[in-house]
Design a protein around this motif. Structure first.
Motif, PDB file in Angstrom:
ATOM      1  N   CYS A 110       0.888  -1.097  -0.092  1.00  0.00           N
ATOM      2  CA  CYS A 110      -0.078   0.098  -0.117  1.00  0.00           C
ATOM      3  C   CYS A 110       1.011   1.278   0.004  1.00  0.00           C
ATOM      4  O   CYS A 110       1.906   1.317   0.936  1.00  0.00           O
ATOM      5  CB  CYS A 110      -0.959  -0.015   1.174  1.00  0.00           C
ATOM      6  SG  CYS A 110      -2.054   1.333   1.279  1.00  0.00           S
ATOM      7  N   ILE A 111       0.692   2.051  -1.028  1.00  0.00           N
ATOM      8  CA  ILE A 111       1.526   3.195  -1.076  1.00  0.00           C
ATOM      9  C   ILE A 111       0.756   4.590  -0.670  1.00  0.00           C
ATOM     10  O   ILE A 111       1.574   5.547  -0.489  1.00  0.00           O
ATOM     11  CB  ILE A 111       2.212   3.435  -2.480  1.00  0.00           C
ATOM     12  CG1 ILE A 111       1.167   3.285  -3.507  1.00  0.00           C
ATOM     13  CG2 ILE A 111       3.169   2.543  -2.554  1.00  0.00           C
ATOM     14  CD1 ILE A 111       1.511   3.882  -5.094  1.00  0.00           C
ATOM     15  N   VAL A 112      -0.456   4.635  -0.731  1.00  0.00           N
ATOM     16  CA  VAL A 112      -1.207   5.722  -0.301  1.00  0.00           C
ATOM     17  C   VAL A 112      -2.693   5.247   0.229  1.00  0.00           C
ATOM     18  O   VAL A 112      -3.055   4.326  -0.113  1.00  0.00           O
ATOM     19  CB  VAL A 112      -1.544   6.839  -1.341  1.00  0.00           C
ATOM     20  CG1 VAL A 112      -1.967   8.131  -1.114  1.00  0.00           C
ATOM     21  CG2 VAL A 112      -0.126   7.003  -2.347  1.00  0.00           C
ATOM     22  N   SER A 113      -2.966   5.699   1.141  1.00  0.00           N
ATOM     23  CA  SER A 113      -4.297   5.582   1.868  1.00  0.00           C
ATOM     24  C   SER A 113      -5.041   6.906   2.162  1.00  0.00           C
ATOM     25  O   SER A 113      -4.353   7.673   2.976  1.00  0.00           O
ATOM     26  CB  SER A 113      -4.173   4.622   2.861  1.00  0.00           C
ATOM     27  OG  SER A 113      -5.485   4.124   3.509  1.00  0.00           O
ATOM     28  N   ALA A 114      -6.253   7.136   1.644  1.00  0.00           N
ATOM     29  CA  ALA A 114      -6.963   8.398   2.310  1.00  0.00           C
ATOM     30  C   ALA A 114      -8.204   8.274   2.442  1.00  0.00           C
ATOM     31  O   ALA A 114      -8.996   7.237   2.175  1.00  0.00           O
ATOM     32  CB  ALA A 114      -6.877   9.371   0.817  1.00  0.00           C
ATOM     33  N   LYS A 115      -8.788   8.996   3.491  1.00  0.00           N
ATOM     34  CA  LYS A 115     -10.287   8.970   3.864  1.00  0.00           C
ATOM     35  C   LYS A 115     -10.954  10.350   3.275  1.00  0.00           C
ATOM     36  O   LYS A 115     -10.367  11.509   3.837  1.00  0.00           O
ATOM     37  CB  LYS A 115     -10.035   8.919   5.406  1.00  0.00           C
ATOM     38  CG  LYS A 115     -11.463   9.049   5.860  1.00  0.00           C
ATOM     39  CD  LYS A 115     -11.762   9.095   7.404  1.00  0.00           C
ATOM     40  CE  LYS A 115     -12.897   9.476   8.080  1.00  0.00           C
ATOM     41  NZ  LYS A 115     -12.967   9.418   9.733  1.00  0.00           N
ATOM     42  N   PHE A 116     -11.598  10.067   2.227  1.00  0.00           N
ATOM     43  CA  PHE A 116     -12.529  11.211   1.827  1.00  0.00           C
ATOM     44  C   PHE A 116     -13.908  11.453   2.400  1.00  0.00           C
ATOM     45  O   PHE A 116     -14.611  10.338   2.384  1.00  0.00           O
ATOM     46  CB  PHE A 116     -12.633  11.054   0.087  1.00  0.00           C
ATOM     47  CG  PHE A 116     -11.251  10.863  -0.587  1.00  0.00           C
ATOM     48  CD1 PHE A 116     -10.439  11.962  -0.833  1.00  0.00           C
ATOM     49  CD2 PHE A 116     -10.706   9.575  -0.985  1.00  0.00           C
ATOM     50  CE1 PHE A 116      -9.439  11.828  -1.476  1.00  0.00           C
ATOM     51  CE2 PHE A 116      -9.835   9.505  -1.675  1.00  0.00           C
ATOM     52  CZ  PHE A 116      -8.960  10.616  -2.045  1.00  0.00           C
ATOM     53  N   ASP A 117     -14.117  12.573   2.825  1.00  0.00           N
ATOM     54  CA  ASP A 117     -15.247  12.939   3.417  1.00  0.00           C
ATOM     55  C   ASP A 117     -16.238  13.842   2.155  1.00  0.00           C
ATOM     56  O   ASP A 117     -15.535  14.826   1.521  1.00  0.00           O
ATOM     57  CB  ASP A 117     -15.411  13.683   4.829  1.00  0.00           C
ATOM     58  CG  ASP A 117     -14.859  14.915   4.552  1.00  0.00           C
ATOM     59  OD1 ASP A 117     -15.487  15.910   4.539  1.00  0.00           O
ATOM     60  OD2 ASP A 117     -13.589  14.892   4.605  1.00  0.00           O
ATOM     61  N   ARG A 118     -17.557  13.306   2.200  1.00  0.00           N
ATOM     62  CA  ARG A 118     -18.279  14.171   1.094  1.00  0.00           C
ATOM     63  C   ARG A 118     -18.308  15.732   1.152  1.00  0.00           C
ATOM     64  O   ARG A 118     -18.149  16.452   0.312  1.00  0.00           O
ATOM     65  CB  ARG A 118     -19.582  13.715   1.077  1.00  0.00           C
ATOM     66  CG  ARG A 118     -20.742  14.323   0.020  1.00  0.00           C
ATOM     67  CD  ARG A 118     -22.012  13.878   0.264  1.00  0.00           C
ATOM     68  NE  ARG A 118     -22.275  12.366  -0.112  1.00  0.00           N
ATOM     69  CZ  ARG A 118     -22.660  11.865  -1.571  1.00  0.00           C
ATOM     70  NH1 ARG A 118     -22.596  12.804  -2.240  1.00  0.00           N
ATOM     71  NH2 ARG A 118     -22.558  10.722  -1.789  1.00  0.00           N
ATOM     72  N   ALA A 119     -18.466  16.231   2.557  1.00  0.00           N
ATOM     73  CA  ALA A 119     -18.721  17.570   2.844  1.00  0.00           C
ATOM     74  C   ALA A 119     -17.434  18.390   2.292  1.00  0.00           C
ATOM     75  O   ALA A 119     -17.685  19.524   1.580  1.00  0.00           O
ATOM     76  CB  ALA A 119     -18.995  17.778   4.130  1.00  0.00           C
ATOM     77  N   THR A 120     -16.179  17.813   2.535  1.00  0.00           N
ATOM     78  CA  THR A 120     -14.950  18.506   1.985  1.00  0.00           C
ATOM     79  C   THR A 120     -14.802  18.483   0.504  1.00  0.00           C
ATOM     80  O   THR A 120     -14.657  19.167  -0.052  1.00  0.00           O
ATOM     81  CB  THR A 120     -13.880  18.252   2.805  1.00  0.00           C
ATOM     82  OG1 THR A 120     -13.779  18.002   4.280  1.00  0.00           O
ATOM     83  CG2 THR A 120     -12.571  18.758   2.294  1.00  0.00           C
ATOM     84  N   PHE A 121     -15.051  16.954   0.051  1.00  0.00           N
ATOM     85  CA  PHE A 121     -15.068  17.095  -1.060  1.00  0.00           C
ATOM     86  C   PHE A 121     -15.948  17.948  -2.157  1.00  0.00           C
ATOM     87  O   PHE A 121     -15.329  18.468  -3.399  1.00  0.00           O
ATOM     88  CB  PHE A 121     -15.526  15.375  -1.685  1.00  0.00           C
ATOM     89  CG  PHE A 121     -14.753  14.756  -2.365  1.00  0.00           C
ATOM     90  CD1 PHE A 121     -13.445  14.052  -2.197  1.00  0.00           C
ATOM     91  CD2 PHE A 121     -15.425  14.423  -3.748  1.00  0.00           C
ATOM     92  CE1 PHE A 121     -12.953  13.558  -3.194  1.00  0.00           C
ATOM     93  CE2 PHE A 121     -14.630  13.815  -4.789  1.00  0.00           C
ATOM     94  CZ  PHE A 121     -13.331  13.256  -4.373  1.00  0.00           C
ATOM     95  N   GLU A 122     -17.047  18.154  -1.627  1.00  0.00           N
ATOM     96  CA  GLU A 122     -18.000  19.061  -2.497  1.00  0.00           C
ATOM     97  C   GLU A 122     -17.397  20.339  -2.572  1.00  0.00           C
ATOM     98  O   GLU A 122     -18.008  21.388  -3.395  1.00  0.00           O
ATOM     99  CB  GLU A 122     -19.309  19.108  -1.898  1.00  0.00           C
ATOM    100  CG  GLU A 122     -19.934  17.558  -2.284  1.00  0.00           C
ATOM    101  CD  GLU A 122     -21.527  17.472  -1.732  1.00  0.00           C
ATOM    102  OE1 GLU A 122     -21.688  18.299  -0.817  1.00  0.00           O
ATOM    103  OE2 GLU A 122     -22.008  16.420  -2.051  1.00  0.00           O
ATOM    104  N   THR A 123     -16.679  20.736  -1.868  1.00  0.00           N
ATOM    105  CA  THR A 123     -16.053  22.430  -1.858  1.00  0.00           C
ATOM    106  C   THR A 123     -14.908  22.502  -2.972  1.00  0.00           C
ATOM    107  O   THR A 123     -14.398  23.510  -3.141  1.00  0.00           O
ATOM    108  CB  THR A 123     -15.422  22.738  -0.405  1.00  0.00           C
ATOM    109  OG1 THR A 123     -14.323  21.771  -0.105  1.00  0.00           O
ATOM    110  CG2 THR A 123     -16.665  22.398   0.661  1.00  0.00           C
ATOM    111  N   LEU A 124     -14.182  21.395  -3.303  1.00  0.00           N
ATOM    112  CA  LEU A 124     -13.105  21.250  -4.389  1.00  0.00           C
ATOM    113  C   LEU A 124     -13.478  21.694  -5.790  1.00  0.00           C
ATOM    114  O   LEU A 124     -14.693  21.403  -6.381  1.00  0.00           O
ATOM    115  CB  LEU A 124     -12.349  19.966  -4.412  1.00  0.00           C
ATOM    116  CG  LEU A 124     -11.879  19.651  -3.221  1.00  0.00           C
ATOM    117  CD1 LEU A 124     -10.911  18.205  -3.379  1.00  0.00           C
ATOM    118  CD2 LEU A 124     -11.265  20.408  -2.410  1.00  0.00           C
TER     119      LEU A 124
END
Length: 363
Positions: free
Chosen positions: A313-327
């Protein structure tokens, strides 16, 4: 015999003016070295050894001499120029293809699936009232009712009524399928909104949101423990995706192929991996009513302790919808954008990725 006229006039020591029938000139120097300039623009330099009769002359300028090269020679020259031009065009094309490929690897996150409105689909009215004639059958039946065979059709017994009646039956079947699809979609929407995990997997299987990423050789494992969170593992396959050579044009327009520096290679690899992770999260947020997406990127690397290629495993991320929709996905740098989310990544510009542990819900 033609009549020639030439007159030489001494202007100064070592300088003489020469008048001829077609031109005039000035000459400088003595017997060992002379330099002449003609009114036609021709320049002549003569070097000689006094008393030996030996001399050497060079001429420049003046009117260009006639070319006596053969048509075959001219054709070869033309063909050679065409080949050079074609080679440069091919070089330009190869460089453009290389640049386009690099741009694609860094911008996978920009295009994504459209968001599915499951609430609308769950409450959407049927295409027509049940047990009533559907729109396709109505159109086909109207065509049948309006049909009147002409005199020639009756004369030659070429009545099209049987064909039109078959079209009515086909339209009725089409309406039945349309109504059945509506019922299935309505039921699926209700299951998705209720948080049914099997319906999540059905949506992913049928809509296959990550299909175009599979073109890069990526493999996916998707799972979920509850209705608000989904987990994705995907294989990067850097060795088969990231180019190892850089293609550019020389000043002369020829192709130059050089091995990418480690910094450029790993920088492109990082952008590609992060762009894929963001794209995966975008598609999952668009398709399912989840709040969190864990995305884990895996790649094969050499284990210098064992000498074997191993999957890490080289990258692991936790994406949340609230922050995602601001990008604003059209303008983000994919590697920088991961700083908006909790993630594990060990990356050095001259060494690339190092193995890390996956994030978990407890982290």
């Amino acid at each position: 015999m033609g009549l020639n006229f030439r007159k030489s006039i001494k202007i100064a020591p070592g300088v003489r003016g020469n008048v001829g029938k077609k031109s005039t000139s000035l000459s400088f120097g003595g017997n060992g070295l002379r330099y002449s300039i003609s009114s036609t623009g021709k320049r002549r330099t003569t070097v000689g050894i006094s008393g030996s009769g030996l001399s050497y002359s060079t001429t420049s300028g003046g009117a260009k001499s006639k070319s006596y090269k053969s048509p075959a020679y001219q054709n070869r020259q033309t063909l050679r120029q065409q080949q050079i031009q074609e080679k440069k065009e091919l070089a330009r094309f190869e460089v453009e293809m290389y640049q386009n490929m690099c741009d694609v690897l860094k911008s996978i996150h920009i295009e994504a699936d459209e968001e599915v409105d499951w609430s609308y689909l769950a409450t959407c009215p049927p295409p027509f009232p049940k047990n009533e004639v559907g729109p396709n059958e109505q159109t086909a039946r109207q065509t049948l009712n309006n049909y009147k065979p002409g005199i020639f059709e009756r004369l030659f017994k070429n009545d099209k009524r049987d064909v039109l009646e078959k079209a009515v039956n086909d339209a009725r079947q089409k309406d039945a399928e349309l109504y059945e699809e509506w019922e299935k979609l309505k039921l699926l929407s209700e299951r998705v909104l209720s948080g049914d995990l099997d319906s999540y997997m059905q949506v992913i299987e049928e809509m296959d949101p990550l299909q175009d990423l599979s073109e890069f050789g990526s493999g996916f494992e998707i799972g979920c423990n509850d209705a608000s969170t989904i987990f994705v593992q995907f294989d990067v396959h850097s060795n088969s995706v990231i180019p190892i050579n850089e293609k550019t044009l020389t000043k002369a327009g020829n192709l130059s192929v050089k091995k990418l520096t480690k910094t450029k290679y790993y920088d492109l690899q990082q952008d590609y991996v992060c762009s894929c992770m963001i794209r995966i999260a975008r598609d999952l947020f668009a398709l399912l009513p989840i709040h969190t997406a864990y995305v884990h990127a895996y790649d094969e690397q050499l284990n210098t302790e064992t000498g074997h290629i191993e999957r890490y495993c080289i990258v692991s991320a936790k994406f949340d919808r609230a922050t995602f929709e601001t990008l604003n996905f059209a303008f983000i740098d994919p590697s920088d954008a991961l700083n908006n989310f909790k993630h594990n990544m060990k990356f050095r510009k001259t060494l690339g990725f190092a193995a890390i542990n996956e994030l978990t819900e407890e982290d």
